[in-house]
Design a protein around this motif. Structure first.
Motif, PDB file in Angstrom:
ATOM      1  N   PHE A   1       1.100  -5.482  -6.546  1.00  0.00           N
ATOM      2  CA  PHE A   1      -0.010  -6.244  -5.689  1.00  0.00           C
ATOM      3  C   PHE A   1      -0.319  -5.287  -4.571  1.00  0.00           C
ATOM      4  CE2 PHE A   1       2.146  -9.557  -7.752  1.00  0.00           C
ATOM      5  CZ  PHE A   1       1.313 -10.831  -7.829  1.00  0.00           C
ATOM      6  N   GLU A   2      -1.711  -5.184  -4.571  1.00  0.00           N
ATOM      7  CA  GLU A   2      -2.374  -4.039  -3.709  1.00  0.00           C
ATOM      8  C   GLU A   2      -3.609  -4.321  -3.296  1.00  0.00           C
ATOM      9  OE1 GLU A   2      -2.227  -1.323  -2.402  1.00  0.00           O
ATOM     10  OE2 GLU A   2      -0.502  -0.225  -2.746  1.00  0.00           O
ATOM     11  N   ASP A   3      -4.000  -4.243  -2.099  1.00  0.00           N
ATOM     12  CA  ASP A   3      -5.469  -4.364  -1.572  1.00  0.00           C
ATOM     13  C   ASP A   3      -6.319  -3.021  -1.634  1.00  0.00           C
ATOM     14  OD1 ASP A   3      -5.716  -3.720   1.775  1.00  0.00           O
ATOM     15  OD2 ASP A   3      -3.780  -3.238   0.589  1.00  0.00           O
ATOM     16  N   ALA A   4      -5.829  -1.790  -1.768  1.00  0.00           N
ATOM     17  CA  ALA A   4      -6.574  -0.518  -1.294  1.00  0.00           C
ATOM     18  C   ALA A   4      -6.602   0.241  -2.647  1.00  0.00           C
ATOM     19  CB  ALA A   4      -5.871   0.212  -0.284  1.00  0.00           C
ATOM     20  N   VAL A   5      -7.630   1.239  -2.663  1.00  0.00           N
ATOM     21  CA  VAL A   5      -7.830   1.931  -3.763  1.00  0.00           C
ATOM     22  C   VAL A   5      -6.673   2.886  -4.125  1.00  0.00           C
ATOM     23  CG1 VAL A   5      -9.390   3.831  -4.788  1.00  0.00           C
ATOM     24  CG2 VAL A   5     -10.372   1.699  -3.867  1.00  0.00           C
ATOM     25  N   PRO A   6      -6.092   3.639  -3.009  1.00  0.00           N
ATOM     26  CA  PRO A   6      -5.143   4.362  -3.393  1.00  0.00           C
ATOM     27  C   PRO A   6      -3.736   3.966  -3.923  1.00  0.00           C
ATOM     28  CG  PRO A   6      -6.072   4.960  -1.256  1.00  0.00           C
ATOM     29  CD  PRO A   6      -6.550   3.721  -1.710  1.00  0.00           C
ATOM     30  N   GLY A   7      -3.504   2.522  -3.476  1.00  0.00           N
ATOM     31  CA  GLY A   7      -2.470   1.913  -3.973  1.00  0.00           C
ATOM     32  C   GLY A   7      -2.596   1.521  -5.657  1.00  0.00           C
ATOM     33  N   ILE A   8      -4.063   1.166  -5.912  1.00  0.00           N
ATOM     34  CA  ILE A   8      -4.421   0.622  -7.293  1.00  0.00           C
ATOM     35  C   ILE A   8      -4.360   1.705  -8.128  1.00  0.00           C
ATOM     36  CG2 ILE A   8      -6.340  -0.125  -8.566  1.00  0.00           C
ATOM     37  CD1 ILE A   8      -7.166  -1.768  -6.044  1.00  0.00           C
ATOM     38  N   LYS A   9      -4.595   3.136  -7.742  1.00  0.00           N
ATOM     39  CA  LYS A   9      -4.551   4.386  -8.515  1.00  0.00           C
ATOM     40  C   LYS A   9      -3.168   4.594  -8.759  1.00  0.00           C
ATOM     41  CE  LYS A   9      -8.944   6.367  -7.205  1.00  0.00           C
ATOM     42  NZ  LYS A   9      -9.768   7.618  -6.641  1.00  0.00           N
ATOM     43  N   ALA A  10      -2.524   4.372  -7.783  1.00  0.00           N
ATOM     44  CA  ALA A  10      -0.664   4.589  -7.805  1.00  0.00           C
ATOM     45  C   ALA A  10      -0.372   3.838  -8.921  1.00  0.00           C
ATOM     46  CB  ALA A  10      -0.015   4.532  -6.442  1.00  0.00           C
ATOM     47  N   ALA A  11      -0.614   2.376  -9.024  1.00  0.00           N
ATOM     48  CA  ALA A  11      -0.082   1.560  -9.884  1.00  0.00           C
ATOM     49  C   ALA A  11      -0.545   1.901 -11.367  1.00  0.00           C
ATOM     50  CB  ALA A  11      -0.582   0.195  -9.603  1.00  0.00           C
TER      51      ALA A  11
END
Length: 207
Positions: free
Chosen positions: A181-191
Protein backbone atom coordinates in the motif's frame (compact mmCIF):
# COMPACT_ATOMS: atom_id res chain seq x y z
CA UNK A 1 -22.95 10.12 -4.31
CA UNK A 2 -20.29 11.93 -6.32
CA UNK A 3 -19.02 13.68 -3.19
CA UNK A 4 -18.61 10.33 -1.45
CA UNK A 5 -16.67 8.92 -4.40
CA UNK A 6 -14.43 12.00 -4.45
CA UNK A 7 -13.51 11.47 -0.80
CA UNK A 8 -12.59 7.81 -1.24
CA UNK A 9 -8.85 7.41 -0.73
CA UNK A 10 -8.28 3.77 -1.70
CA UNK A 11 -9.76 0.82 -3.60
CA UNK A 12 -9.19 -2.11 -1.27
CA UNK A 13 -8.12 -5.48 -2.69
CA UNK A 14 -10.35 -8.53 -2.43
CA UNK A 15 -7.48 -10.94 -3.16
CA UNK A 16 -5.79 -12.61 -0.19
CA UNK A 17 -2.03 -12.31 0.24
CA UNK A 18 0.72 -13.92 2.32
CA UNK A 19 2.09 -10.55 3.39
CA UNK A 20 0.76 -7.00 3.60
CA UNK A 21 3.26 -4.13 3.45
CA UNK A 22 2.31 -0.53 4.15
CA UNK A 23 4.06 2.76 3.62
CA UNK A 24 3.40 5.09 6.56
CA UNK A 25 3.19 8.76 5.63
CA UNK A 26 0.26 9.51 3.34
CA UNK A 27 -0.76 5.83 3.40
CA UNK A 28 -1.65 4.99 6.99
CA UNK A 29 -1.68 8.53 8.38
CA UNK A 30 -2.40 11.99 7.00
CA UNK A 31 1.06 13.25 7.87
CA UNK A 32 2.08 14.72 4.51
CA UNK A 33 0.91 18.29 5.27
CA UNK A 34 2.93 18.22 8.50
CA UNK A 35 5.99 16.85 6.71
CA UNK A 36 5.67 19.52 4.03
CA UNK A 37 5.51 22.36 6.55
CA UNK A 38 8.53 20.89 8.37
CA UNK A 39 10.45 20.72 5.08
CA UNK A 40 9.56 24.32 4.19
CA UNK A 41 10.91 25.57 7.53
CA UNK A 42 14.06 23.43 7.46
CA UNK A 43 14.90 24.38 3.86
CA UNK A 44 14.39 28.05 4.61
CA UNK A 45 16.77 27.80 7.57
CA UNK A 46 19.29 26.01 5.31
CA UNK A 47 19.20 28.90 2.82
CA UNK A 48 17.05 27.37 0.05
CA UNK A 49 14.96 29.80 -2.02
CA UNK A 50 11.20 29.82 -1.45
CA UNK A 51 10.68 28.48 -4.99
CA UNK A 52 12.45 25.20 -4.14
CA UNK A 53 10.32 22.15 -3.26
CA UNK A 54 6.81 22.95 -4.38
CA UNK A 55 3.92 20.58 -3.72
CA UNK A 56 4.39 18.39 -6.80
CA UNK A 57 8.13 18.12 -6.23
CA UNK A 58 7.52 17.23 -2.59
CA UNK A 59 5.17 14.41 -3.57
CA UNK A 60 7.59 13.17 -6.22
CA UNK A 61 10.07 12.52 -3.41
CA UNK A 62 7.58 10.61 -1.25
CA UNK A 63 9.17 7.59 0.40
CA UNK A 64 12.75 8.85 0.02
CA UNK A 65 14.90 9.36 3.09
CA UNK A 66 15.37 12.95 4.25
CA UNK A 67 19.08 12.82 3.39
CA UNK A 68 18.27 11.66 -0.14
CA UNK A 69 15.78 14.51 -0.55
CA UNK A 70 18.40 17.11 0.35
CA UNK A 71 20.93 15.54 -2.02
CA UNK A 72 18.28 15.61 -4.76
CA UNK A 73 17.51 19.29 -4.16
CA UNK A 74 21.20 20.22 -4.06
CA UNK A 75 21.78 18.52 -7.39
CA UNK A 76 18.68 19.92 -9.05
CA UNK A 77 19.07 23.52 -7.93
CA UNK A 78 22.83 23.87 -7.50
CA UNK A 79 22.53 24.28 -3.73
CA UNK A 80 25.10 23.32 -1.10
CA UNK A 81 22.90 22.47 1.88
CA UNK A 82 24.43 20.12 4.42
CA UNK A 83 22.33 16.99 3.87
CA UNK A 84 22.73 15.46 7.31
CA UNK A 85 22.18 18.73 9.19
CA UNK A 86 19.18 19.81 7.09
CA UNK A 87 17.57 16.37 7.31
CA UNK A 88 18.08 16.29 11.08
CA UNK A 89 16.59 19.78 11.41
CA UNK A 90 13.56 18.74 9.37
CA UNK A 91 13.04 15.68 11.57
CA UNK A 92 13.25 17.82 14.73
CA UNK A 93 10.73 20.30 13.38
CA UNK A 94 8.36 17.51 12.36
CA UNK A 95 8.48 15.90 15.81
CA UNK A 96 7.79 19.26 17.47
CA UNK A 97 4.77 19.80 15.22
CA UNK A 98 3.59 16.23 15.81
CA UNK A 99 3.76 16.76 19.57
CA UNK A 100 1.69 19.93 19.29
CA UNK A 101 -0.86 18.87 16.68
CA UNK A 102 -1.20 15.08 16.89
CA UNK A 103 -1.88 12.79 13.92
CA UNK A 104 -4.97 11.45 12.15
CA UNK A 105 -5.01 7.95 10.63
CA UNK A 106 -6.41 7.42 7.14
CA UNK A 107 -9.64 5.69 8.10
CA UNK A 108 -10.20 3.33 5.15
CA UNK A 109 -6.65 1.97 5.26
CA UNK A 110 -6.52 1.53 9.02
CA UNK A 111 -9.90 -0.21 9.07
CA UNK A 112 -8.52 -2.60 6.46
CA UNK A 113 -5.44 -3.24 8.62
CA UNK A 114 -7.71 -4.14 11.55
CA UNK A 115 -9.74 -6.45 9.29
CA UNK A 116 -6.61 -8.47 8.48
CA UNK A 117 -6.40 -9.85 12.01
CA UNK A 118 -3.25 -11.93 12.47
CA UNK A 119 -2.17 -11.81 8.81
CA UNK A 120 1.53 -10.85 8.50
CA UNK A 121 1.83 -7.05 8.26
CA UNK A 122 4.83 -4.74 7.87
CA UNK A 123 5.58 -1.05 7.55
CA UNK A 124 8.25 0.06 5.07
CA UNK A 125 8.68 3.81 5.43
CA UNK A 126 11.06 6.47 4.21
CA UNK A 127 10.96 8.08 7.66
CA UNK A 128 13.67 7.45 10.23
CA UNK A 129 12.65 5.22 13.12
CA UNK A 130 12.20 7.96 15.80
CA UNK A 131 9.73 9.84 13.62
CA UNK A 132 8.00 6.67 12.41
CA UNK A 133 7.57 5.34 15.95
CA UNK A 134 6.18 8.60 17.28
CA UNK A 135 3.87 9.01 14.30
CA UNK A 136 2.46 5.52 14.86
CA UNK A 137 2.05 6.22 18.56
CA UNK A 138 0.31 9.57 17.94
CA UNK A 139 -2.15 7.85 15.58
CA UNK A 140 -2.74 4.89 17.92
CA UNK A 141 -1.27 2.35 15.50
CA UNK A 142 1.82 1.13 17.34
CA UNK A 143 0.72 -2.45 18.02
CA UNK A 144 -0.72 -3.37 14.62
CA UNK A 145 2.42 -4.42 12.72
CA UNK A 146 4.90 -7.29 12.97
CA UNK A 147 7.79 -5.48 11.26
CA UNK A 148 8.84 -1.83 10.83
CA UNK A 149 11.56 -1.06 8.27
CA UNK A 150 13.22 2.28 7.47
CA UNK A 151 15.96 3.26 4.99
CA UNK A 152 18.55 2.57 7.69
CA UNK A 153 17.70 -1.13 7.46
CA UNK A 154 18.64 -1.58 3.80
CA UNK A 155 21.35 -0.56 1.34
CA UNK A 156 19.01 1.32 -1.00
CA UNK A 157 15.78 3.13 -0.16
CA UNK A 158 12.77 3.61 -2.43
CA UNK A 159 12.43 3.49 -5.44
CA UNK A 160 14.75 0.48 -5.06
CA UNK A 161 12.85 -2.66 -3.95
CA UNK A 162 15.13 -3.41 -0.98
CA UNK A 163 12.76 -2.46 1.83
CA UNK A 164 9.83 -4.38 0.39
CA UNK A 165 11.92 -7.48 -0.31
CA UNK A 166 13.32 -7.43 3.22
CA UNK A 167 9.82 -6.94 4.64
CA UNK A 168 8.60 -10.00 2.73
CA UNK A 169 11.55 -12.03 4.01
CA UNK A 170 10.91 -11.02 7.62
CA UNK A 171 7.21 -11.77 7.25
CA UNK A 172 8.00 -15.21 5.80
CA UNK A 173 6.11 -14.40 2.60
CA UNK A 174 7.04 -14.84 -1.05
CA UNK A 175 7.44 -11.43 -2.76
CA UNK A 176 4.99 -12.38 -5.49
CA UNK A 177 2.37 -13.11 -2.84
CA UNK A 178 2.68 -9.74 -1.11
CA UNK A 179 0.77 -6.50 -1.64
CA UNK A 180 2.10 -3.01 -0.99
CA UNK A 181 0.00 0.00 0.00
CA UNK A 182 1.63 3.24 -1.20
CA UNK A 183 0.74 6.83 -1.96
CA UNK A 184 3.85 8.07 -3.79
CA UNK A 185 5.59 7.28 -7.07
CA UNK A 186 8.94 6.11 -5.60
CA UNK A 187 7.15 3.54 -3.47
CA UNK A 188 4.92 2.40 -6.33
CA UNK A 189 8.03 1.89 -8.46
CA UNK A 190 9.71 0.00 -5.62
CA UNK A 191 6.72 -2.34 -5.34
CA UNK A 192 6.83 -3.06 -9.07
CA UNK A 193 10.58 -3.72 -8.88
CA UNK A 194 9.95 -6.16 -6.01
CA UNK A 195 7.39 -8.05 -8.11
CA UNK A 196 4.56 -7.19 -5.73
CA UNK A 197 1.01 -6.02 -6.31
CA UNK A 198 0.43 -2.41 -5.29
CA UNK A 199 -2.61 -0.53 -4.01
CA UNK A 200 -2.35 3.24 -4.38
CA UNK A 201 -3.70 5.46 -1.61
CA UNK A 202 -4.85 8.70 -3.20
CA UNK A 203 -3.41 11.82 -1.69
CA UNK A 204 -5.21 14.61 0.07
CA UNK A 205 -4.44 18.31 -0.29
CA UNK A 206 -1.51 19.74 1.62
CA UNK A 207 -3.70 22.64 2.71
Amino acid sequence: MNAAVMKKRVDLPEKKYEGYIFDLDGTLVDSMPLHYRAWRKALSRAGAPESVFGEEEFYSCGGKSANDVVHFLNGRYGLVMDAAATAADKRRIYLEMLEEEGMQPIREVVEFVHSLGDAPKAIATGSAIPGASRTLSAAGLSDLFDVILTPEDVEHGKPAPDMFLKAAELLGAAPGRCVVFEDAVPGIKAAAAAGMDCVQVRRASLE
